[in-house]
Design a protein around this motif. Structure first.
Motif, mmCIF file in Angstrom:
data_model
loop_
_atom_site.group_PDB
_atom_site.id
_atom_site.type_symbol
_atom_site.label_atom_id
_atom_site.label_comp_id
_atom_site.label_asym_id
_atom_site.label_seq_id
_atom_site.Cartn_x
_atom_site.Cartn_y
_atom_site.Cartn_z
ATOM 1 N N VAL A 28 16.499 -66.508 87.843
ATOM 2 C CA VAL A 28 15.202 -67.160 87.669
ATOM 3 C C VAL A 28 14.068 -66.202 88.066
ATOM 4 C CG1 VAL A 28 13.731 -69.019 88.528
ATOM 5 C CG2 VAL A 28 16.104 -69.490 87.945
ATOM 6 N N SER A 29 14.347 -65.377 89.062
ATOM 7 C CA SER A 29 13.296 -64.452 89.504
ATOM 8 C C SER A 29 12.931 -63.443 88.414
ATOM 9 C CB SER A 29 13.722 -63.730 90.783
ATOM 10 O OG SER A 29 14.688 -62.744 90.488
ATOM 11 N N VAL A 30 13.873 -63.193 87.501
ATOM 12 C CA VAL A 30 13.549 -62.310 86.376
ATOM 13 C C VAL A 30 12.436 -62.946 85.528
ATOM 14 C CG1 VAL A 30 14.434 -61.311 84.238
ATOM 15 C CG2 VAL A 30 15.808 -61.229 86.304
ATOM 16 N N PHE A 31 12.529 -64.264 85.353
ATOM 17 C CA PHE A 31 11.441 -64.967 84.668
ATOM 18 C C PHE A 31 10.137 -64.789 85.444
ATOM 19 C CE2 PHE A 31 14.965 -66.939 82.643
ATOM 20 C CZ PHE A 31 14.503 -67.391 81.431
ATOM 21 N N GLY A 32 10.255 -64.926 86.774
ATOM 22 C CA GLY A 32 9.080 -64.766 87.618
ATOM 23 C C GLY A 32 8.457 -63.392 87.439
ATOM 24 N N LEU A 47 4.680 -62.712 85.949
ATOM 25 C CA LEU A 47 3.662 -61.938 86.664
ATOM 26 C C LEU A 47 3.099 -60.834 85.767
ATOM 27 C CD1 LEU A 47 2.919 -62.362 89.660
ATOM 28 C CD2 LEU A 47 4.147 -60.242 90.127
ATOM 29 N N VAL A 48 3.999 -60.153 85.077
ATOM 30 C CA VAL A 48 3.560 -59.079 84.173
ATOM 31 C C VAL A 48 2.612 -59.646 83.114
ATOM 32 C CG1 VAL A 48 4.337 -57.552 82.314
ATOM 33 C CG2 VAL A 48 5.587 -57.632 84.465
ATOM 34 N N LEU A 49 2.997 -60.780 82.545
ATOM 35 C CA LEU A 49 2.181 -61.349 81.482
ATOM 36 C C LEU A 49 0.832 -61.790 82.018
ATOM 37 C CD1 LEU A 49 4.888 -63.364 79.543
ATOM 38 C CD2 LEU A 49 3.967 -61.116 79.023
ATOM 39 N N MET A 60 5.068 -48.476 80.668
ATOM 40 C CA MET A 60 6.089 -47.725 81.396
ATOM 41 C C MET A 60 6.151 -48.170 82.848
ATOM 42 S SD MET A 60 8.335 -45.671 80.487
ATOM 43 C CE MET A 60 9.730 -45.396 81.549
ATOM 44 N N ILE A 61 4.987 -48.442 83.425
ATOM 45 C CA ILE A 61 4.972 -48.904 84.814
ATOM 46 C C ILE A 61 5.697 -50.247 84.904
ATOM 47 C CG2 ILE A 61 3.460 -49.764 86.657
ATOM 48 C CD1 ILE A 61 1.453 -47.591 85.785
ATOM 49 N N VAL A 62 5.383 -51.118 83.957
ATOM 50 C CA VAL A 62 6.058 -52.423 83.927
ATOM 51 C C VAL A 62 7.567 -52.238 83.818
ATOM 52 C CG1 VAL A 62 6.450 -54.458 82.496
ATOM 53 C CG2 VAL A 62 4.122 -53.715 82.983
ATOM 54 N N ILE A 63 7.965 -51.364 82.898
ATOM 55 C CA ILE A 63 9.396 -51.170 82.667
ATOM 56 C C ILE A 63 10.062 -50.570 83.903
ATOM 57 C CG2 ILE A 63 11.064 -49.867 81.305
ATOM 58 C CD1 ILE A 63 8.931 -50.143 78.987
ATOM 59 N N PHE A 72 11.021 -62.600 73.183
ATOM 60 C CA PHE A 72 10.180 -61.419 72.989
ATOM 61 C C PHE A 72 10.375 -60.801 71.609
ATOM 62 C CE2 PHE A 72 9.270 -60.030 77.663
ATOM 63 C CZ PHE A 72 8.750 -61.294 77.894
ATOM 64 N N ALA A 73 11.545 -61.030 71.011
ATOM 65 C CA ALA A 73 11.806 -60.409 69.715
ATOM 66 C C ALA A 73 11.219 -61.207 68.559
ATOM 67 C CB ALA A 73 13.306 -60.244 69.519
ATOM 68 N N GLY A 74 10.809 -62.461 68.832
ATOM 69 C CA GLY A 74 10.391 -63.322 67.726
ATOM 70 C C GLY A 74 8.977 -63.042 67.251
ATOM 71 N N ARG A 75 8.765 -63.256 65.977
ATOM 72 C CA ARG A 75 7.405 -63.109 65.453
ATOM 73 C C ARG A 75 6.525 -64.246 65.961
ATOM 74 N NH1 ARG A 75 8.775 -61.808 59.119
ATOM 75 N NH2 ARG A 75 9.839 -59.847 59.535
ATOM 76 N N ASN A 76 7.129 -65.422 66.133
ATOM 77 C CA ASN A 76 6.351 -66.574 66.591
ATOM 78 C C ASN A 76 6.593 -66.805 68.068
ATOM 79 O OD1 ASN A 76 5.149 -67.741 64.014
ATOM 80 N ND2 ASN A 76 7.279 -67.349 63.485
ATOM 81 N N ASN A 77 6.138 -65.861 68.849
ATOM 82 C CA ASN A 77 6.303 -65.932 70.282
ATOM 83 C C ASN A 77 4.983 -66.431 70.851
ATOM 84 O OD1 ASN A 77 6.175 -65.254 72.970
ATOM 85 N ND2 ASN A 77 6.765 -63.121 72.693
ATOM 86 N N PHE A 78 5.013 -67.650 71.427
ATOM 87 C CA PHE A 78 3.748 -68.248 71.862
ATOM 88 C C PHE A 78 3.042 -67.394 72.914
ATOM 89 C CE2 PHE A 78 6.966 -69.828 74.714
ATOM 90 C CZ PHE A 78 6.353 -69.783 75.955
ATOM 91 N N LEU A 79 3.804 -66.569 73.600
ATOM 92 C CA LEU A 79 3.195 -65.735 74.630
ATOM 93 C C LEU A 79 2.188 -64.750 74.042
ATOM 94 C CD1 LEU A 79 6.372 -65.071 76.767
ATOM 95 C CD2 LEU A 79 4.483 -66.592 77.293
ATOM 96 N N GLN A 80 2.411 -64.367 72.775
ATOM 97 C CA GLN A 80 1.439 -63.478 72.125
ATOM 98 C C GLN A 80 0.064 -64.129 72.077
ATOM 99 O OE1 GLN A 80 2.542 -61.630 68.271
ATOM 100 N NE2 GLN A 80 4.612 -62.197 68.828
ATOM 101 N N TRP A 81 0.048 -65.425 71.808
ATOM 102 C CA TRP A 81 -1.239 -66.121 71.673
ATOM 103 C C TRP A 81 -1.860 -66.378 73.033
ATOM 104 C CZ3 TRP A 81 2.393 -69.515 68.523
ATOM 105 C CH2 TRP A 81 2.665 -68.905 67.302
ATOM 106 N N LEU A 82 -0.998 -66.596 74.007
ATOM 107 C CA LEU A 82 -1.520 -66.904 75.337
ATOM 108 C C LEU A 82 -2.011 -65.664 76.074
ATOM 109 C CD1 LEU A 82 1.072 -69.497 76.710
ATOM 110 C CD2 LEU A 82 -1.192 -69.936 75.792
ATOM 111 N N THR A 83 -1.415 -64.526 75.783
ATOM 112 C CA THR A 83 -1.717 -63.348 76.591
ATOM 113 C C THR A 83 -2.495 -62.270 75.857
ATOM 114 O OG1 THR A 83 0.332 -62.293 75.936
ATOM 115 C CG2 THR A 83 0.393 -63.623 77.937
ATOM 116 N N GLY A 84 -2.565 -62.358 74.542
ATOM 117 C CA GLY A 84 -3.239 -61.308 73.800
ATOM 118 C C GLY A 84 -2.432 -60.016 73.715
#
Ligand SMILES: Cc1cc2nc3c(=O)[nH]c(=O)nc-3n(C[C@H](O)[C@H](O)[C@H](O)COP(=O)(O)OP(=O)(O)OC[C@H]3O[C@@H](n4cnc5c(N)ncnc54)[C@H](O)[C@@H]3O)c2cc1C
Ligand SMILES: NC(=O)c1ccc[n+]([C@@H]2O[C@H](COP(=O)([O-])OP(=O)(O)OC[C@H]3O[C@@H](n4cnc5c(N)ncnc54)[C@H](OP(=O)(O)O)[C@@H]3O)[C@@H](O)[C@H]2O)c1
Ligand SMILES: *[C@@H]1O[C@H](CO)[C@@H](O)[C@H](O)[C@H]1NC(C)=O
Ligand SMILES: *[C@@H]1O[C@H](CO)[C@@H](O)[C@H](O)[C@H]1NC(C)=O
Ligand SMILES: *[C@@H]1O[C@H](CO)[C@@H](O)[C@H](O)[C@H]1NC(C)=O
Length: 715
Positions: A159-163, A167-169, A231-234, A287-299
Motif C-alpha cells: 500500500v505504501s507504494v501507492f502512497g 506523493l509524486v503526483l 529521474m529523481i522520482v525514479i 499508468f499505461a492506459g490512454r484514459n488514465n484519470f490521473l493525467q487530467w487531475l495532475t496535468g
C-alpha cells in the motif's frame, strides 16, 4: 468529461477499497496461535499422540491444555483468538471444539501441567500438559512474528507504494495547478529558491540536452532518457523499494521452522517481494492506459506516465524474479520442487515470471521504434498471459482480489476507447497528398466533440491490412463550408503512412476517400496562455498542434490583457509552406507575430505550378495541379517565392537555421514580463530549446521563463 473523470476516480478508489478489505489472511490477531502451534510441533522429545495421528493438536486434551497454557502466557488468550481456534481446528484438524474449550483446557493445564524442563525425554506419548518456559515462548512468539507478520506488513508495504506515487503526483501537479490557478503569483515566483528548483530539478533534461532525442547505445541499447525530475522520482522509487524490502526482514538464529536463518530470510524476502509486486500491478496498468484519470487531475502527460510505467515494470519484474528464485531454492531445499511443479499455482507462477522477463526484453526502444505494431501486439498478449498467470498463482492465497482494480483500469481504458471511436463515428474523409511528404486529412467531427488546442487523437485507417493500428496525430481546426472540421497533417514515415503515400501516389489528383476511425481527443493545452509572452516554436510537421494552441490563445485573449504571441516555424524548403498556406493566411487578422525560417532556401522549387493558386483563391482551397498546369507554364521558382512572400506579408521570412540560443535570449529580453516557450518538432530542436530556456531561468531582469514541450516521444 470532468464528470466521467470524477466517476472513474470514485470507482477506482471503491475497487481499491474493496480489495484492501480482501479475504487474504491477516495474521495480526491470531499470531499467538501459530507461535504456540510451532512450539508444540517442534517439540523434539515429547509427543501427545502416536505420530500417525494427524488431528492430535486439537483432538488430544493434553495438547489442547498445553495450547491454552501457552495462550494464557502474558494474557494472550483474547476472545477472538479462542473463537478462532474453533474454526481452525475444524478446518485443519477435523475436530469440533466446544465454544468453552479454553476454560476447560486451561483448568486442565493449571491442575496437571508439568514444566517441560523438568521431565525426561520419552518416546511414549505423554499424558499430561506441558508448561513451556517463558524464554521458549518468547522465542517462538518472535519466530511467528517474523514469519507471519511479514505477510501483514507486506500488504502495508504494498500500500505504501501507492502512497509513494500519490506523493509524486501531488508534488508534480502542484507546479501545473499553481500555473493554472494562480497565474499572476506564479509569474512573480522568481526567487532564488524557486529558480534553483526550476533550473536544476523541474525543467532540465537529465544531463546535457537529451530528452526527446534518444540516448544512443549501439541500437539495441538505445533508450529514452527521463528528465531530471523524472529521474529523481525514479531513483527515489528504487530507493524506496529497496528500503521497504530491507527493513524488518532478519530471521532469528536457529530458526526451527525453516531450519536455518538463511532459509528463513530467503522465505521472508520471497513473501515480501511477491506481495509488493502484485500491489504494483494496478498502478502499472493504470499508468499505461490512454484514459488514465490521473493525467487530467495532475496535468502530467502520457509520455511521462509511460516513462513511470516502464520503471515500475522493471522494478516489479525484479521483485517477481527474486520471489521466484527464492521460492525455487526453498522448494528444492525441501525436495518438493518436482512434486509441486505439477501444481497449477506453481507452474503458472513460473510462466508469469518468464512472460514478465520476455515483456521487458520485447519492449526495448529499438523494437518499439522499428516494429511498433508488433511490439504492441506482443505486449498486450503477454500482458494478458501475465495477469492470468498471476491470478492462478495467487488466488488460492486470497490475493487475487488485488487483480480486480488491475483488470478494472485496463477494461475501463479499453471501453472508453471503444466509446470514443463509436462516438466519433467512422466518417469517410478526403485524404490528400500535399507537398512531397505530407498527407492531409480533413475530418468532419460530431458537434460536441471538443477540440483541444494542442491535443491529439488516434487514427484508424479502415483498410483490411491496417485498420487495427492506431496512430496519434495532432489536429487543428478548420471550418469548411460552414462545417466544423478537424485537420491532420501527417508526415510520411515508414509504416501506415508509407502505405497511404503509395496509395495516394497512384490515385488521380493524389487524393482518395477513405473511412477512418478517430479516438480522442487526448492531451491538454499548455499553461502558456497565462504568460505575458508566449513563443511557439514548431519544426516541420510539428506545426499543427502549435498552430492550434496559439490561435486559441489569440482568439480568446481579451483586448485589455493581450499577451504577446509569437509563432516560429522552421521548415526546410519554401514549398513546405504550401500545405499549411491556408492556415498561415488566416493569421493575417490576429495579433500573432509569425516568423518562418527556411533552412534550405536554395532547394529549387520543383512544383512551381502549385504556387499559382496563391492569391487567386483567398478562400485558400488548393486547386489540384492538373487544373492549374495550363496557366502556370510561365511560372518559375524565384517568382513563386516572391509571390508567396507578397501574399503572406504579415509573415516574416528568414533564411537559414535559427540560432536557438540567441532566439531564446532575445525573446526573453524583449518580453514585457514572463515568457513561455512551447515547442514541437525535431527532437534535437526541442531539446535545444529546453536547454536554453532552462539556462535563462535566472536572467538578470528577473523575468519568469517557462518551457512546455508538445512533442511526446514514447517510441
Ligand atoms: C502525441 C503525438 C502527436 C503526433 N502528432 C503528429 C502530427 O501531427 N503529424 C505527424 O506527422 N506526426 C505526428 N506524430 C508522430 C506519428 O504518430 C508517427 O509519425 C506515426 O505514428 C508513424 O506511423 P507509421 O506507421 O507510418 O510509422 P513507422 O515508420 O512505422 O514508425 C515511425 C516512428 O513513429 C513512431 N510510431 C509508430 N507508430 C506509433 C504509434 N502507434 N504511436 C506512437 N508512435 C508511433 C515510432 O517512433 C516509429 O519509430 C505524433 C506522435 C505523437 C506521440
Ligand atoms: N506531439 C508529437 O509528438 C508530434 C506532433 C507533431 C509532429 N510530430 C513529429 O515531429 C516531426 C516533425 O519534424 P519533420 O520531420 O517534419 O521535420 P524536421 O526533420 O524536424 O525538420 C524541420 C526543420 O527543423 C530544422 N531543425 C532541425 N533541428 C534543428 C535545430 N536543432 N535547430 C534549429 N532548427 C532545426 C530543420 O533544419 P535543417 O534543414 O537544417 O535540418 C528543418 O528545417 C515529425 O517526425 C512528426 O511526426 C510529433
Ligand atoms: C484468559 O485467561 C484468564 C486466565 O488466565 C481468564 O481469567 C480469562 O477469562 C481468559 N480470557 C478469555 C477471553 O478467555
Ligand atoms: C515451573 O516453572 C514455573 C515458571 O515457569 C515456576 O514458577 C515453577 O516453580 C516451576 N515448577 C517447578 C516444580 O519447578
Ligand atoms: C475553429 O476555427 C474557426 C476558424 O476557422 C474559428 O472561428 C473557431 O472559433 C474555431 N473553433 C475552435 C473550437 O477552436
Amino acid at each position: 468529461m470532468k464528470l466521467l473523470c470524477l466517476l472513474y476516480s470514485l470507482f477506482f478508489f471503491f475497487v481499491a477499497g474493496v480489495s484492501a478489505r480482501g479475504k487474504f489472511e491477516w495474521y495480526g490477531k491470531t499470531i499467538t496461535l501459530y507461535s504456540c502451534v510451532y512450539e508444540i510441533n517442534y517439540l523434539k522429545d515429547f509427543h501427545f499422540c502416536p505420530p500417525t495421528d494427524r488431528t492430535c493438536l486439537c483432538s488430544n486434551e493434553n495438547s489442547r491444555a498445553t495450547l491454552a497454557g501457552c495462550f494464557a502466557y502474558k494474557d494472550r488468550n483474547s476472545t477472538y483468538l479462542v473463537d478462532y481456534v474453533v474454526g481452525y481446528c475444524a478446518r485443519y484438524f477435523e475436530t469440533e471444539l466446544e465454544a468453552n474449550w479454553f476454560d476447560k483446557s486451561y483448568e486442565r493445564f493449571t491442575n496437571y501441567a508439568r514444566n517441560q524442563s523438568e521431565i525426561e525425554p520419552t518416546e511414549e506419548p505423554i499424558d499430561f500438559p506441558l508448561r513451556f518456559s517463558s524464554k521458549d515462548m518468547d522465542f517462538y512468539s518472535e519466530i511467528a512474528n517474523r514469519f507471519l507478520l511479514n505477510y501483514d506488513n507486506s500488504i502495508w508495504y504494498g500500500v505504501s507504494v501507492f502512497g509513494f506515487w500519490l506523493l509524486v503526483l501531488i508534488v508534480s501537479s502542484i507546479s501545473y495547478w499553481t500555473k493554472v490557478l494562480f497565474p499572476t503569483a506564479t509569474k512573480r515566483l522568481v526567487g532564488p529558491v524557486a529558480n534553483f528548483y526550476r533550473k536544476h530539478v523541474s525543467m532540465p533534461a537529465l544531463y546535457g540536452k537529451n530528452k526527446a532525442q534518444e540516448m544512443r547505445g549501439f541500437k539495441v541499447f538505445d533508450g529514452l532518457v527521463p528528465t531530471r525530475f523524472e529521474m529523481i522520482v525514479i531513483a527515489l522509487f528504487y530507493i524506496f523499494v529497496i528500503i521497504i524490502h530491507a527493513v524488518n526482514s532478519r530471521a532469528l538464529k536457529g530458526d526451527p521452522v525453516f531450519g536455518s536463518t538463511y532459509l528463513a530470510e530467503l522465505r521472508y524476502v520471497a513473501d515480501r517481494t511477491g506481495i509488493v509486486a502484485i500491489f504494483m500491478m494496478p498502478l502499472l496498468f493504470l499508468f499505461a492506459g490512454r484514459n488514465n484519470f490521473l493525467q487530467w487531475l495532475t496535468g502530467i502527460n502520457y509520455c511521462t506516465f509511460l516513462c513511470y510505467h516502464r520503471h515500475i515494470a522493471r522494478v516489479m519484474f525484479m521483485l517477481v524474479a527474486i520471489h521466484s528464485v527464492n521460492y525455487t531454492i526453498l522448494l528444492v531445499n525441501r525436495k518438493y520442487f518436482g512434486e509441486e511443479l505439477r501444481e497449477p499455482w506453481l507452474y503458472w507462477g513460473l510462466i508469469a515470471t518468464i512472460v514478465g522477463g520476455i515483456m521487458l526484453i520485447q519492449s526495448i526502444l529499438y523494437l518499439r521504434r522499428n516494429w511498433y505494431e508488433l511490439f504492441l501486439l506482443v505486449h498486450i498478449v503477454m500482458a494478458v498471459l501475465y495477469v492470468v498467470g498471476t491470478w492462478i498463482h495467487i488466488d488460492d492465497f486470497g490475493y487475487g482480489i488485488i487483480l480486480y482494480p488491475t483488470i478494472a483500469v485496463w477494461s475501463f481504458d479499453r471501453l472508453v476507447r471503444i466509446g470514443r471511436l463509436l462516438y466519433f463515428g467512422f466518417p469517410e474523409v478526403n485524404v490528400k497528398l500535399v507537398g512531397d511528404e505530407t498527407i492531409k486529412m480533413c475530418i468532419p467531427k460530431p458537434k460536441h466533440w471538443k477540440i483541444i488546442p494542442g491535443g491529439h487523437a488516434f487514427v484508424h485507417f479502415i483498410k483490411p491490412t491496417y485498420f487495427w493500428q492506431s496512430h496519434p496525430f495532432t489536429f487543428t481546426n478548420c471550418s469548411d463550408q460552414g462545417e466544423d472540421k478537424i485537420v491532420m497533417y501527417m508526415k510520411v514515415k515508414g509504416g501506415v503512412t508509407h502505405s497511404l503515400y503509395k496509395l495516394l501516389n497512384k490515385s488521380p489528383g493524389k487524393m482518395t476517400t477513405m473511412r477512418i476511425g478517430i479516438e480522442g481527443p487526448y492531451g491538454e493545452s499548455t499553461p502558456a496562455k497565462y504568460a505575458d509572452k508566449a513563443v511557439f516554436i514548431a519544426g516541420g510537421n510539428g506545426i499543427p498542434g502549435i498552430y492550434s494552441e496559439i490561435c486559441d490563445i489569440a482568439l480568446r485573449s481579451s483586448p485589455e490583457r493581450k499577451s504577446v504571441l509569437k509563432l516560429v516555424w522552421v521548415i526546410r524548403e519554401y514549398s513546405s509552406i504550401l500545405w499549411f498556406y491556408d492556415e498561415l493566411v488566416r493569421l493575417k487578422n490576429t495579433n500573432i507575430e509569425t516568423t518562418v525560417y527556411v533552412t534550405r532556401p536554395d532547394v529549387s522549387i520543383t512544383n512551381a505550378d502549385e504556387f499559382t493558386h496563391i492569391g487567386s483563391s483567398q478562400d485558400g482551397s488548393i486547386k489540384s495541379s492538373e487544373e492549374t498546369k495550363s496557366s502556370s507554364s510561365s511560372f518559375d521558382g524565384a517568382n513563386a517565392v516572391g509571390k508567396l512572400k507578397e501574399e503572406l506579408s504579415h509573415v516574416h521570412f528568414e533564411e537559414g537555421r535559427p540560432d536557438m540560443e540567441q532566439l531564446v535570449q532575445d525573446e526573453i529580453k524583449e518580453s514585457p514580463g514572463s515568457t513561455a516557450f512551447v515547442t514541437c518538432g525535431h527532437p534535437i530542436m526541442v531539446d535545444e530549446i529546453r536547454y536554453h530556456s532552462c539556462k535563462n531561468i535566472d536572467n538578470e531582469e528577473k523575468k519568469r521563463v517557462d518551457f512546455f514541450e508538445q512533442l511526446q516521444v514514447w517510441a
